[in-house]
Design a protein around this motif. Structure first.
Motif, short mmCIF file in Angstrom:
data_model
loop_
_atom_site.label_atom_id
_atom_site.label_comp_id
_atom_site.label_asym_id
_atom_site.label_seq_id
_atom_site.Cartn_x
_atom_site.Cartn_y
_atom_site.Cartn_z
N VAL A 66 6.38 15.05 2.54
CA VAL A 66 5.20 14.34 2.32
C VAL A 66 4.33 14.66 3.53
O VAL A 66 3.23 14.95 3.34
N PHE A 67 4.91 14.30 4.73
CA PHE A 67 3.90 14.37 6.02
C PHE A 67 3.52 15.72 6.16
O PHE A 67 2.34 15.75 6.70
N PRO A 68 4.39 16.61 6.07
CA PRO A 68 3.49 18.02 6.27
C PRO A 68 2.59 18.24 5.34
O PRO A 68 1.73 19.03 5.42
N LEU A 337 -5.54 -2.37 12.11
CA LEU A 337 -4.52 -2.63 11.15
C LEU A 337 -3.71 -1.37 10.48
O LEU A 337 -2.58 -1.37 10.34
N GLY A 338 -4.54 -0.41 10.15
CA GLY A 338 -3.95 0.94 9.64
C GLY A 338 -3.06 1.50 10.67
O GLY A 338 -1.99 1.66 10.05
N ILE A 339 -3.39 1.38 11.87
CA ILE A 339 -2.46 2.31 13.04
C ILE A 339 -1.18 1.37 13.06
O ILE A 339 -0.11 2.05 13.12
N ALA A 340 -1.36 0.13 12.99
CA ALA A 340 -0.43 -0.85 13.06
C ALA A 340 0.58 -0.46 11.89
O ALA A 340 1.86 -0.54 12.21
N ILE A 349 3.86 9.70 13.58
CA ILE A 349 3.18 10.25 12.39
C ILE A 349 2.41 9.55 11.41
O ILE A 349 1.09 9.77 10.97
N GLY A 350 2.98 8.39 11.16
CA GLY A 350 2.13 7.08 10.53
C GLY A 350 0.80 6.89 11.11
O GLY A 350 -0.07 6.60 10.48
N ALA A 351 0.92 6.66 12.50
CA ALA A 351 -0.40 6.26 13.42
C ALA A 351 -1.44 7.60 13.01
O ALA A 351 -2.40 7.19 13.13
N LEU A 352 -0.69 8.74 13.04
CA LEU A 352 -1.61 9.87 12.99
C LEU A 352 -2.42 10.10 11.66
O LEU A 352 -3.85 10.25 11.74
N VAL A 353 -1.66 9.56 10.65
CA VAL A 353 -2.38 9.81 8.98
C VAL A 353 -3.09 8.48 8.54
O VAL A 353 -3.77 8.77 7.71
#
Length: 406
Positions: A66-68, A337-340, A349-353
């Motif tokens: 998913v992340f790639p 909140l999105g970054i958290a 990777i979650g913080a990046l996307v």
């Protein structure tokens, strides 16, 4: 003889009294309206939360894929204008996409080789500085306020060495996990590579297939929502690249003025770190401060820290409001909140996307709301979600992943 009419009237009155009695009994056992409403909302919320949990569990299970794919979408959003430009000069789209992907790999490879060469050339100098710095620390522990004896200093050093050895044994014991992680990294790299090519080459075909999954009545709005989300994502990625490049150039200028080693490596690290909003560039900029501390001492490191903070202030008060506020209308609280949430779900990777996904979702929500409330669409408001006229269904057109620059 009894009159049949009177008998029928008496039966109706009896039935009416019975109905009233049943209704009174029912009213005694029925719940208040507020409880019924709360229960209705609660079970629907539980169903939605369960569905969202299953989706997140599935994404987490297939995170290697998913992340790639998500990262490939971001790269495609950045490289789409190059493919369109090559196509305008007569190159077939598939060949243009291949040229952009191969050219991107070549540029990244050359950049990494240059940075690696600079790091290799500076290792001896920095290692000598580190050794001298450790000697100064030893002298400070012995002659400074702590007034430690040589035996105490030696004990502390031995404890530190033992700790590092224990950590090394732990890493050696986790060699299998490390091998799996390296395998995932290589697999993710090839997924990003091929997904980027196909997004650039066959974006229209892929999106047309996705739209056909929706029910026929919803395809038109799904199609237009995808176009709005893609425009928002494209604008976000381009604005982020400009901000990241500005951060990297600013910190590199300070490093050059202060004659800090590894300037190019610091610039690349800051550029990549700036893709994590709010904290990424500052966190990567601290590497420049540490290098300045090792190479030139605390005074130069303090000046370098001031330069990093100055660049961050310019980003926060000039670049971010001008670029992000103009192209992507996401409130700073939504960004935080999105970054958290991204960090909790998928780490770095979650913080990046997280933020680009929030920006795309925000644009889609505003676009869909414009169908229900024509007043939402205001031609005076510069907002990505207002590009599709509110109150009118947009003409169906497959949004091309490699779209023309807007």
């Amino acid at each position: 003889m009894t009159d049949p009419t009177e008998s029928a009237g008496a039966a109706e009155r009896t039935q009416e009294l019975e109905n009233q009695r049943v209704e009174r009994v029912a009213r005694k056992v029925e719940l208040p309206w507020a409880y019924e409403l709360a229960a209705a909302w609660s079970w629907r919320f539980l169903v939605i939360a369960a569905a969202a949990g299953l989706v997140f569990a599935g994404l987490s299970y297939f995170s290697v894929v998913v992340f790639p794919v998500v990262i490939a979408l971001f790269i495609a959003a950045l490289c789409a204008p190059l493919v369109s430009g090559l196509q305008r000069i007569g190159l077939p789209r598939k060949l243009a996409a291949l040229a952009v992907v191969v050219g991107g790999i070549a540029v990244v490879g050359l950049l990494l080789a240059f940075v690696g060469q600079q790091v290799a050339d500076s290792v001896d100098q920095l290692s000598g500085k580190v050794a001298g710095g450790l000697g100064e620390i030893r002298n400070w522990l012995r002659d400074g306020p702590l007034n430690a004896s040589d035996s105490q200093v030696d004990t502390w050093i031995e404890d530190a060495q033992s700790y590092l050895q224990d950590q090394g044994k732990g890493l050696a014991g986790r060699a299998t996990e490390l091998g799996v992680a390296v395998g995932h990294i290589f697999a993710g790299f090839f997924i990003v590579l091929f997904a980027t090519y196909f997004f650039l080459a066959d974006g229209r075909v892929i999106w047309g297939w996705v739209v056909r999954i929706f029910p026929r009545a919803a395809r038109e709005k799904a199609d237009s929502s995808g176009q709005v989300a893609w425009r928002s994502l494209t604008q976000f990625v381009r604005a982020t690249v400009l901000v990241a490049a500005t951060d990297a150039i600013g910190i590199m200028i300070f490093a050059l003025i202060l004659k800090v080693p590894l300037v190019s490596a610091i610039g690349v690290l800051v550029f990549l770190g700036a893709f994590v909003p709010l904290v990424g560039a500052f966190a990567s900029g601290t590497v420049a401060v540490l290098v300045a501390l090792v190479a030139h001492g605390p005074i130069v490191a303090a000046i370098m820290l001031g330069g990093v903070v100055l660049v961050q202030q310019i980003e926060a008060h000039v670049l971010q409001p001008f670029l992000m506020g103009r192209f992507v209308s996401v409130h700073p609280l939504g960004v935080i909140l999105g970054i958290a949430a991204g960090v909790i779900v998928a780490g770095v990777i979650g913080a990046l996307v997280a933020v680009p996904l929030v920006a795309a979702l925000n644009a889609v929500v505003q676009h869909l709301a414009s169908f229900a409330d024509p007043e939402v669409d205001d031609p005076e408001v510069d907002d990505p979600g207002d590009e599709v006229p509110g109150g009118e269904d947009p003409e169906p057109a497959d949004p091309e992943i490699a779209a023309e620059p807007t």
